[in-house]
Design a protein around this motif. Structure first.
Motif, PDB file in Angstrom:
ATOM      1  N   HIS A 278       0.838  -1.191   0.000  1.00  0.00           N
ATOM      2  CA  HIS A 278       0.000   0.000   0.000  1.00  0.00           C
ATOM      3  C   HIS A 278       0.874   1.243   0.000  1.00  0.00           C
ATOM      4  N   LYS A 279       0.292   2.356  -0.375  1.00  0.00           N
ATOM      5  CA  LYS A 279       1.027   3.614  -0.340  1.00  0.00           C
ATOM      6  C   LYS A 279       1.431   3.920   1.094  1.00  0.00           C
ATOM      7  N   SER A 280       2.667   4.346   1.279  1.00  0.00           N
ATOM      8  CA  SER A 280       3.208   4.533   2.623  1.00  0.00           C
ATOM      9  C   SER A 280       2.439   5.570   3.446  1.00  0.00           C
ATOM     10  N   ARG A 281       1.903   6.608   2.773  1.00  0.00           N
ATOM     11  CA  ARG A 281       1.191   7.653   3.496  1.00  0.00           C
ATOM     12  C   ARG A 281      -0.317   7.526   3.365  1.00  0.00           C
ATOM     13  N   GLU A 282      -0.780   6.378   2.994  1.00  0.00           N
ATOM     14  CA  GLU A 282      -2.211   6.179   2.794  1.00  0.00           C
ATOM     15  C   GLU A 282      -2.948   6.243   4.134  1.00  0.00           C
ATOM     16  N   PRO A 283      -3.933   7.116   4.276  1.00  0.00           N
ATOM     17  CA  PRO A 283      -4.647   7.228   5.554  1.00  0.00           C
ATOM     18  C   PRO A 283      -5.540   6.020   5.806  1.00  0.00           C
ATOM     19  N   ARG A 284      -5.722   5.698   7.087  1.00  0.00           N
ATOM     20  CA  ARG A 284      -6.586   4.583   7.453  1.00  0.00           C
ATOM     21  C   ARG A 284      -7.772   5.128   8.224  1.00  0.00           C
ATOM     22  N   ASP A 285      -8.974   4.853   7.709  1.00  0.00           N
ATOM     23  CA  ASP A 285     -10.169   5.398   8.350  1.00  0.00           C
ATOM     24  C   ASP A 285     -10.603   4.476   9.495  1.00  0.00           C
ATOM     25  N   ASP A 286     -10.059   4.731  10.674  1.00  0.00           N
ATOM     26  CA  ASP A 286     -10.372   3.913  11.837  1.00  0.00           C
ATOM     27  C   ASP A 286     -11.835   4.052  12.236  1.00  0.00           C
ATOM     28  N   ASN A 287     -12.400   2.940  12.696  1.00  0.00           N
ATOM     29  CA  ASN A 287     -13.778   2.917  13.147  1.00  0.00           C
ATOM     30  C   ASN A 287     -13.786   3.032  14.670  1.00  0.00           C
ATOM     31  N   THR A 288     -14.173   4.194  15.173  1.00  0.00           N
ATOM     32  CA  THR A 288     -14.146   4.423  16.621  1.00  0.00           C
ATOM     33  C   THR A 288     -15.242   3.666  17.361  1.00  0.00           C
ATOM     34  N   ASP A 289     -16.237   3.161  16.628  1.00  0.00           N
ATOM     35  CA  ASP A 289     -17.347   2.439  17.252  1.00  0.00           C
ATOM     36  C   ASP A 289     -17.154   0.928  17.248  1.00  0.00           C
ATOM     37  N   LYS A 290     -16.042   0.441  16.711  1.00  0.00           N
ATOM     38  CA  LYS A 290     -15.933  -1.003  16.492  1.00  0.00           C
ATOM     39  C   LYS A 290     -15.934  -1.809  17.788  1.00  0.00           C
ATOM     40  N   ARG A 291     -15.357  -1.288  18.858  1.00  0.00           N
ATOM     41  CA  ARG A 291     -15.360  -2.042  20.115  1.00  0.00           C
ATOM     42  C   ARG A 291     -16.778  -2.199  20.650  1.00  0.00           C
ATOM     43  N   TYR A 292     -17.547  -1.117  20.610  1.00  0.00           N
ATOM     44  CA  TYR A 292     -18.939  -1.190  21.048  1.00  0.00           C
ATOM     45  C   TYR A 292     -19.734  -2.153  20.169  1.00  0.00           C
ATOM     46  N   LEU A 293     -19.543  -2.064  18.860  1.00  0.00           N
ATOM     47  CA  LEU A 293     -20.277  -2.927  17.936  1.00  0.00           C
ATOM     48  C   LEU A 293     -19.939  -4.397  18.167  1.00  0.00           C
ATOM     49  N   LEU A 294     -18.670  -4.693  18.438  1.00  0.00           N
ATOM     50  CA  LEU A 294     -18.289  -6.078  18.719  1.00  0.00           C
ATOM     51  C   LEU A 294     -18.920  -6.577  20.009  1.00  0.00           C
ATOM     52  N   ASN A 295     -18.971  -5.727  21.020  1.00  0.00           N
ATOM     53  CA  ASN A 295     -19.553  -6.129  22.306  1.00  0.00           C
ATOM     54  C   ASN A 295     -21.040  -6.412  22.198  1.00  0.00           C
ATOM     55  N   THR A 296     -21.696  -5.803  21.223  1.00  0.00           N
ATOM     56  CA  THR A 296     -23.144  -6.000  21.050  1.00  0.00           C
ATOM     57  C   THR A 296     -23.473  -6.849  19.825  1.00  0.00           C
ATOM     58  N   ALA A 297     -22.468  -7.488  19.243  1.00  0.00           N
ATOM     59  CA  ALA A 297     -22.647  -8.202  17.974  1.00  0.00           C
ATOM     60  C   ALA A 297     -23.706  -9.290  18.053  1.00  0.00           C
ATOM     61  N   LEU A 298     -23.682 -10.104  19.083  1.00  0.00           N
ATOM     62  CA  LEU A 298     -24.622 -11.220  19.176  1.00  0.00           C
ATOM     63  C   LEU A 298     -26.061 -10.741  19.360  1.00  0.00           C
ATOM     64  N   HIS A 299     -26.236  -9.594  19.977  1.00  0.00           N
ATOM     65  CA  HIS A 299     -27.585  -9.065  20.213  1.00  0.00           C
ATOM     66  C   HIS A 299     -28.199  -8.495  18.938  1.00  0.00           C
ATOM     67  N   ARG A 300     -27.336  -8.084  17.984  1.00  0.00           N
ATOM     68  CA  ARG A 300     -27.824  -7.486  16.739  1.00  0.00           C
ATOM     69  C   ARG A 300     -27.844  -8.470  15.570  1.00  0.00           C
ATOM     70  N   ALA A 301     -27.361  -9.673  15.774  1.00  0.00           N
ATOM     71  CA  ALA A 301     -27.122 -10.607  14.665  1.00  0.00           C
ATOM     72  C   ALA A 301     -28.373 -10.902  13.834  1.00  0.00           C
ATOM     73  N   LYS A 302     -29.548 -10.948  14.468  1.00  0.00           N
ATOM     74  CA  LYS A 302     -30.769 -11.293  13.735  1.00  0.00           C
ATOM     75  C   LYS A 302     -31.318 -10.136  12.911  1.00  0.00           C
ATOM     76  N   THR A 303     -31.038  -8.917  13.351  1.00  0.00           N
ATOM     77  CA  THR A 303     -31.671  -7.759  12.713  1.00  0.00           C
ATOM     78  C   THR A 303     -30.725  -6.927  11.866  1.00  0.00           C
ATOM     79  N   ASP A 304     -29.433  -6.985  12.145  1.00  0.00           N
ATOM     80  CA  ASP A 304     -28.443  -6.156  11.454  1.00  0.00           C
ATOM     81  C   ASP A 304     -27.740  -6.979  10.381  1.00  0.00           C
TER      82      ASP A 304
END
Length: 352
Positions: A278-304
């Motif tokens: 990859h380009k050395s200076r390529e920005p990475r769009d971090d997901n600040t909500d990913k920890r919360y989403l992972l913690n609630t993943a099983l509860h959302r699995a049927k609807t999301d």
């Protein structure tokens, strides 16, 4: 009388010579077919040996030589290899190919390769050059779909794009048995790494060069994975909420756990991949909500997932059958901030 005796002797001598030559050939090729020998060749062979690089070629194209068969690298210049591969085995419009001239008459498993994509033109060119010959050598009935994101949303919504690709591919051909979810920057090194669906969810990119050809953690399901159509529907596809780098594949791993679906993998000496740089200076769009989403993943699995895809704030701008792939252009509008709700409340909401 003498001539009649000589004939059998001559025949025996010829047969014996042929037998010896066959034996020597088998001994030689058996060593070449040995998996350990093949892997040593892939690892130690200088990828740039006897290859003439032109200043017109990009760094990405040079790196792509790493996964080309050694005999081609030794006998042709890189430019000649590109020209020789231009035919791509008579790929049909939209990136469709089948070992049978009549696709509808083919009895083989039908495979859809889904590639999520944004701002990776150099990677996509190399991916297509490598993957069409690779898939054809395996005799697959396949189509490559490239699902490209555009629009206001800055985060890359990989899971949502996979769900859109799955839905649109089945509209294109309802008979797909198997879906391969593929990062555009990963190229398989070994033809024995079969692109097919197993009885259980199948993780293909076990050993990547960037990670010293080692599996980084046991629950990994990202990179290149295969799911049959019924399993993907059972899992409700990927979550639509991950926009930004990381964790959508870990969310899928939790869905597999929820449905008691074990991850299967090919042997690591076969499932080897080269990651394009990859380009050395390529920005990475971090997901600040990913920890919360992972913690609630099983509860959302049927609807999301596939269940609420119609309300996911996207639209399909166009579907174009290009020469080497079917292009699905997806407009994703700016996503609303994710409200952090306690998992218990999510569970109650989903049961009402």
């Amino acid at each position: 009388m003498r001539e009649s005796r000589l004939c059998p002797l001559i025949i025996l001598q010829v047969v014996g010579t042929l037998g010896l030559l066959t034996y020597l050939h088998l001994v030689k090729t058996s060593r070449e077919r040995n998996p350990e020998t093949l892997q040593i060749t892939l690892r130690d062979n200088n990828p740039y040996a006897n290859v003439e690089f032109s200043g017109k070629l990009s760094h990405f194209e040079k790196v792509a030589v790493l996964v080309m068969p050694p005999r081609e690298r030794d006998s042709k210049t890189l430019q000649e290899i590109w020209r020789a591969n231009d035919s791509y085995g008579n790929v049909g419009l939209g990136g469709k190919w089948s070992p049978s001239r009549n696709r509808s008459a083919s009895s083989s498993e039908k495979v859809a390769i889904l590639v999520t994509y944004r701002d990776r033109e150099e990677h996509l060119k190399i991916f297509l050059r490598h993957m069409h010959p690779f898939l054809q050598r395996q005799g697959l009935d396949y189509t490559i779909y490239v699902i490209e994101q555009h629009g206001e949303e800055q985060g890359f919504c990989k899971g949502l794009l996979y769900n859109v690709g799955f839905t649109e591919a089945l509209k294109d051909d309802p008979s797909y048995d198997c879906f391969i979810f593929h990062d555009v920057d990963l190229l398989p090194e070994d033809d024995r790494n079969l692109y097919t669906c197993a009885r259980s969810p199948y993780h293909l990119s076990v050993a990547i060069d960037k990670f010293d050809y080692k599996l980084t953690y046991v629950a990994l399901f990202g990179g290149v994975s295969a799911l049959n159509t019924s399993h993907y529907r059972l899992l409700n596809g990927y979550s639509n909420l991950y926009c930004g780098w990381g964790a959508e594949d870990d969310d899928m791993a939790r869905r597999l756990y929820k449905h008691v679906l074990a991850i299967s993998r090919p042997e690591p000496d076969i499932a080897r991949y080269k990651m394009l740089s990859h380009k050395s200076r390529e920005p990475r769009d971090d997901n600040t909500d990913k920890r919360y989403l992972l913690n609630t993943a099983l509860h959302r699995a049927k609807t999301d997932g596939l269940a609420d895809l119609q309300t996911a704030n996207y639209s399909v701008t166009s579907i174009t059958h290009k020469a080497l792939y079917t292009h699905i252009l997806v407009n994703i509008t700016k996503r609303k901030p994710i409200k952090h709700v306690h998992p218990r409340k999510i569970g109650k909401r989903n049961t009402n």
